[in-house]
Scaffold this active site. Sequence first.
Site, PDB file in Angstrom:
ATOM      1  N   HIS A   1       1.171  -1.061  -0.007  1.00  0.00           N
ATOM      2  CA  HIS A   1       0.265  -0.374  -0.242  1.00  0.00           C
ATOM      3  C   HIS A   1       0.845   1.289  -0.256  1.00  0.00           C
ATOM      4  O   HIS A   1       2.245   1.531   0.160  1.00  0.00           O
ATOM      5  CB  HIS A   1      -0.559   0.278   1.035  1.00  0.00           C
ATOM      6  CG  HIS A   1      -0.472   0.107   2.730  1.00  0.00           C
ATOM      7  ND1 HIS A   1       0.230   0.969   2.950  1.00  0.00           N
ATOM      8  CD2 HIS A   1      -0.590  -0.848   3.514  1.00  0.00           C
ATOM      9  CE1 HIS A   1       0.949   0.817   4.546  1.00  0.00           C
ATOM     10  NE2 HIS A   1       0.244  -0.794   4.420  1.00  0.00           N
TER      11      HIS A   1
ATOM     12  N   HIS B  80       3.953   1.759   2.419  1.00  0.00           N
ATOM     13  CA  HIS B  80       4.885   0.790   2.276  1.00  0.00           C
ATOM     14  C   HIS B  80       6.164   1.512   1.339  1.00  0.00           C
ATOM     15  O   HIS B  80       6.938   2.009   1.179  1.00  0.00           O
ATOM     16  CB  HIS B  80       4.762  -0.550   1.531  1.00  0.00           C
ATOM     17  CG  HIS B  80       4.447  -1.782   2.832  1.00  0.00           C
ATOM     18  ND1 HIS B  80       2.926  -2.419   2.559  1.00  0.00           N
ATOM     19  CD2 HIS B  80       4.287  -1.807   3.529  1.00  0.00           C
ATOM     20  CE1 HIS B  80       2.408  -3.196   3.118  1.00  0.00           C
ATOM     21  NE2 HIS B  80       2.961  -2.648   4.252  1.00  0.00           N
TER      22      HIS B  80
ATOM     23  N   CYS C 105       1.177 -10.064  20.068  1.00  0.00           N
ATOM     24  CA  CYS C 105       0.497  -9.066  19.527  1.00  0.00           C
ATOM     25  C   CYS C 105       1.180 -10.146  18.525  1.00  0.00           C
ATOM     26  O   CYS C 105       2.088  -9.693  17.460  1.00  0.00           O
ATOM     27  CB  CYS C 105       0.963  -7.342  19.227  1.00  0.00           C
ATOM     28  SG  CYS C 105      -0.490  -7.044  18.106  1.00  0.00           S
TER      29      CYS C 105
ATOM     30  N   CYS D  10       1.888  -6.591  15.274  1.00  0.00           N
ATOM     31  CA  CYS D  10       3.663  -6.723  15.695  1.00  0.00           C
ATOM     32  C   CYS D  10       4.446  -7.647  16.220  1.00  0.00           C
ATOM     33  O   CYS D  10       5.320  -7.642  16.541  1.00  0.00           O
ATOM     34  CB  CYS D  10       3.515  -5.809  17.978  1.00  0.00           C
ATOM     35  SG  CYS D  10       2.601  -4.111  17.664  1.00  0.00           S
TER      36      CYS D  10
ATOM     37  N   CYS E 127      -3.741  -3.573  21.849  1.00  0.00           N
ATOM     38  CA  CYS E 127      -2.563  -3.659  21.174  1.00  0.00           C
ATOM     39  C   CYS E 127      -2.370  -2.360  21.387  1.00  0.00           C
ATOM     40  O   CYS E 127      -3.169  -1.987  20.077  1.00  0.00           O
ATOM     41  CB  CYS E 127      -1.616  -4.540  20.432  1.00  0.00           C
ATOM     42  SG  CYS E 127      -0.790  -3.414  19.346  1.00  0.00           S
TER      43      CYS E 127
ATOM     44  N   HIS F 161      -2.552  -1.979  16.705  1.00  0.00           N
ATOM     45  CA  HIS F 161      -3.482  -3.035  16.023  1.00  0.00           C
ATOM     46  C   HIS F 161      -4.845  -3.286  16.934  1.00  0.00           C
ATOM     47  O   HIS F 161      -6.097  -3.776  15.864  1.00  0.00           O
ATOM     48  CB  HIS F 161      -2.576  -4.060  15.912  1.00  0.00           C
ATOM     49  CG  HIS F 161      -1.653  -4.171  15.205  1.00  0.00           C
ATOM     50  ND1 HIS F 161      -0.311  -4.216  16.239  1.00  0.00           N
ATOM     51  CD2 HIS F 161      -0.844  -4.104  13.892  1.00  0.00           C
ATOM     52  CE1 HIS F 161       1.024  -4.002  14.633  1.00  0.00           C
ATOM     53  NE2 HIS F 161       0.169  -3.950  13.885  1.00  0.00           N
TER      54      HIS F 161
ATOM     55  N   LYS G 234      -6.252   6.734   9.803  1.00  0.00           N
ATOM     56  CA  LYS G 234      -4.914   5.584   9.739  1.00  0.00           C
ATOM     57  C   LYS G 234      -5.349   4.860   9.103  1.00  0.00           C
ATOM     58  O   LYS G 234      -7.287   4.465   9.147  1.00  0.00           O
ATOM     59  CB  LYS G 234      -5.207   5.197  11.071  1.00  0.00           C
ATOM     60  CG  LYS G 234      -3.524   4.286  11.223  1.00  0.00           C
ATOM     61  CD  LYS G 234      -3.237   3.717  12.461  1.00  0.00           C
ATOM     62  CE  LYS G 234      -2.529   2.795  13.163  1.00  0.00           C
ATOM     63  NZ  LYS G 234      -1.864   1.926  13.373  1.00  0.00           N
TER      64      LYS G 234
ATOM     65  N   LYS H 138      -7.637  -2.049   7.101  1.00  0.00           N
ATOM     66  CA  LYS H 138      -8.052  -3.159   6.037  1.00  0.00           C
ATOM     67  C   LYS H 138      -9.957  -2.521   6.688  1.00  0.00           C
ATOM     68  O   LYS H 138     -11.487  -2.746   5.695  1.00  0.00           O
ATOM     69  CB  LYS H 138      -8.025  -4.844   6.337  1.00  0.00           C
ATOM     70  CG  LYS H 138      -6.983  -4.519   5.705  1.00  0.00           C
ATOM     71  CD  LYS H 138      -6.640  -6.104   5.594  1.00  0.00           C
ATOM     72  CE  LYS H 138      -4.845  -6.288   4.793  1.00  0.00           C
ATOM     73  NZ  LYS H 138      -4.716  -7.945   5.375  1.00  0.00           N
TER      74      LYS H 138
HETATM   75  N1  MSP Z   1       8.429  -6.414   8.650  1.00  0.00           N
HETATM   76  C1  MSP Z   1       8.989  -5.774   9.224  1.00  0.00           C
HETATM   77  C2  MSP Z   1       9.680  -4.494   9.257  1.00  0.00           C
HETATM   78  C3  MSP Z   1      10.923  -5.792   9.168  1.00  0.00           C
HETATM   79  S1  MSP Z   1      12.269  -4.890   9.021  1.00  0.00           S
HETATM   80  C4  MSP Z   1      13.673  -6.118   9.563  1.00  0.00           C
HETATM   81  C5  MSP Z   1       7.056  -4.516   8.917  1.00  0.00           C
HETATM   82  N2  MSP Z   1       6.368  -4.617   7.783  1.00  0.00           N
HETATM   83  S2  MSP Z   1       5.802  -3.747   7.735  1.00  0.00           S
HETATM   84  O1  MSP Z   1       5.577  -4.214   5.979  1.00  0.00           O
HETATM   85  O2  MSP Z   1       4.314  -3.693   8.519  1.00  0.00           O
HETATM   86  O3  MSP Z   1       5.493  -2.488   7.902  1.00  0.00           O
HETATM   87  C6  MSP Z   1       7.000  -2.650   6.753  1.00  0.00           C
HETATM   88  C7  MSP Z   1       8.089  -0.714   6.703  1.00  0.00           C
HETATM   89  O4  MSP Z   1       6.110  -0.244   6.342  1.00  0.00           O
HETATM   90  C8  MSP Z   1       7.863   0.039   8.026  1.00  0.00           C
HETATM   91  O5  MSP Z   1       8.892   0.293   8.392  1.00  0.00           O
HETATM   92  C9  MSP Z   1       6.531   0.188   8.367  1.00  0.00           C
HETATM   93  O6  MSP Z   1       6.386   1.495   9.280  1.00  0.00           O
HETATM   94  C10 MSP Z   1       6.384   0.992   7.682  1.00  0.00           C
HETATM   95  N3  MSP Z   1       5.150   1.298   6.637  1.00  0.00           N
HETATM   96  C11 MSP Z   1       3.752   0.872   7.630  1.00  0.00           C
HETATM   97  N4  MSP Z   1       2.379   1.548   7.090  1.00  0.00           N
HETATM   98  C12 MSP Z   1       3.203   3.130   6.938  1.00  0.00           C
HETATM   99  C13 MSP Z   1       1.982   3.888   6.724  1.00  0.00           C
HETATM  100  N5  MSP Z   1       1.445   4.430   6.512  1.00  0.00           N
HETATM  101  N6  MSP Z   1       2.683   4.814   6.453  1.00  0.00           N
HETATM  102  C14 MSP Z   1       4.290   4.586   5.990  1.00  0.00           C
HETATM  103  N7  MSP Z   1       4.621   3.826   6.845  1.00  0.00           N
HETATM  104  C15 MSP Z   1       4.906   2.517   6.990  1.00  0.00           C
HETATM  105  O7  MSP Z   1       6.700  -3.506  10.084  1.00  0.00           O
END
Ligand code: MSP
Length: 521
Positions: free
Chosen positions: A18, A21, A126, A129, A144, A147, A298, A301
């Site tokens: 999304h 990411h 959790c 997390c 949490c 979440h 925020k 889903k």
């Molecule tokens: N798998 C773990 C990270 C492991 S690193 C060794 C994880 N994955 S995640 O898919 O949840 O998130 C991946 C990255 O995307 C994280 O740095 C997270 O902060 C970032 N983001 C996820 N949602 C986000 C937003 N809505 N906005 C900005 N960044 C976001 O955590």
Amino acid sequence: MNKFYLTTAIDYVNGKPHIGHAYEKILCDVICRHFSQRTDDVYFLTGTDEHGIKIQKTAAANNMTPQQLCDENSSAFQQTWKDLSIEYTDFIRTTQERHVKAVQKIFKKLVENGDIYKHSYKGLYCSGCESFLNQRDLTEDGLCPDHLKKPEEVTEENYFFRLTKYKDAIIKHIKENPNFIQPEFRVNEVLRQLEDIEDISVSRNKNSVSWGIPVPDDEEQVIYVWIDALSNYITALGYDTDNPSETFKKYWPANVQVIGKDILKFHSIYWIAILMSLGVELPQTICAHGWITIDETKMSKSLGNVIAPADILKAFELTEPDALRYYMVTSAPFGRDGNYSDNDFKEKVNADLANNIGNLLNRSLNMLVKYFDGEIKPEFIVDGNDIEKAGDETVEKVKNFFDGYQVAEAANAIVEFSNTVNKYVADNAPWTLAKEEKMTECGIVIYNVLEAMRKIAVMLYPYCPKISSKIFTQLSADKNLKYDEITANKLQTGKITEKEKISPVFPRMDSEFAADKKKAK
Ligand code: MSP
């Protein structure tokens, strides 16, 4: 600078990519592209985090094997990065053998060092997390806070890592290295978390979680997903406890590890303790970005407001991702939260790119054709003028912002320079000079503007690589992206353009149209 190694967080593959990411990966791509203008040796690592209970459960709910789910979603991430012109050096998947083997060796080494022990444990886990939480971390309703789900009570005999042994060394490192955690306003948060840190569980029983890397010499346990995931930053380079690869020796320690603010604790505490235990050098900087909301809400889903980057490109009928890249990374100041809205996207791109930079280029090229048949004459080039100086100052400013990974601030400096050039054109009115037949003065003004546009194209390249390339073409400029050659590498004399070659490089965006299309979906 001889090398630049940057890592991103690796994304969980329990869902599709999304724009949260995407925000992080675009930010990192922009940083890497800027540094590729300053060194030939940039290594940009990203990837997917594929183990753990979250993925196991999602796969089961979808009647898939965990590996099928990982393959499908990891491909979706890779495709999205391609759509967004994200050019990484390597993409690591934690299910790859190169990673699995290296993680098992890392675990063994931690055992050999006396940092791992077995312990019976009762805790609250959790799965969002992928972490145990303390009672004091929960909301009043026992949820949490990230979440908004009730963590699961877990009683297990697990392997524990002696995190407490490294507490003082980590605190000392943070205090002695002001650039270690960025932005600086995050430092106190980490120091507070360190105050009451405890040893952490680094394995799970196979009966609770089977989708993970097996603990070496213990059939019953799998390695905790965060230990597995964090190790990717060195396993991808070929780190091996006995015999680290040449690539590892060359690129490690990372210049910067970019992550979201939610996972700072894992990176600035857990990861650092593991590296200390392994006797591996620490990364230079850990940089935590803020979170992106959608229309100030925020993304989730359950709210149904999760947006995929491809949907935005489609809705606005964009054939290239440059406008979205630019908007995303300028939507939040350094380390702060940002917001996506269709309307802001349209307005920001129209204001900064179409009306400001694009229009300036278009007008000046048209004047060069109208008054000089597209030709730059030698007498137009006068060194040391104010616009040249303002351009050189901006080049320096942008470089300094990038040294601190301040991507939005660097973009603002480029746009400010473009404002200055726009004002210069208005003040010097080359059309009036032409009317008065002061052709050399007129030519000087137009040349200064076009030369400023060339500098802008070099500085803007990391954000908008495709459009920057179009600017070079329209200017017939040498596509020299080397940052320390910006000033020297001026536009040459001679015919550089003709009427047919000139077209808007940043078309204006029509958001009402896009919003209607989205509703129709
Ligand atoms: N798998 C773990 C990270 C492991 S690193 C060794 C994880 N994955 S995640 O898919 O949840 O998130 C991946 C990255 O995307 C994280 O740095 C997270 O902060 C970032 N983001 C996820 N949602 C986000 C937003 N809505 N906005 C900005 N960044 C976001 O955590």
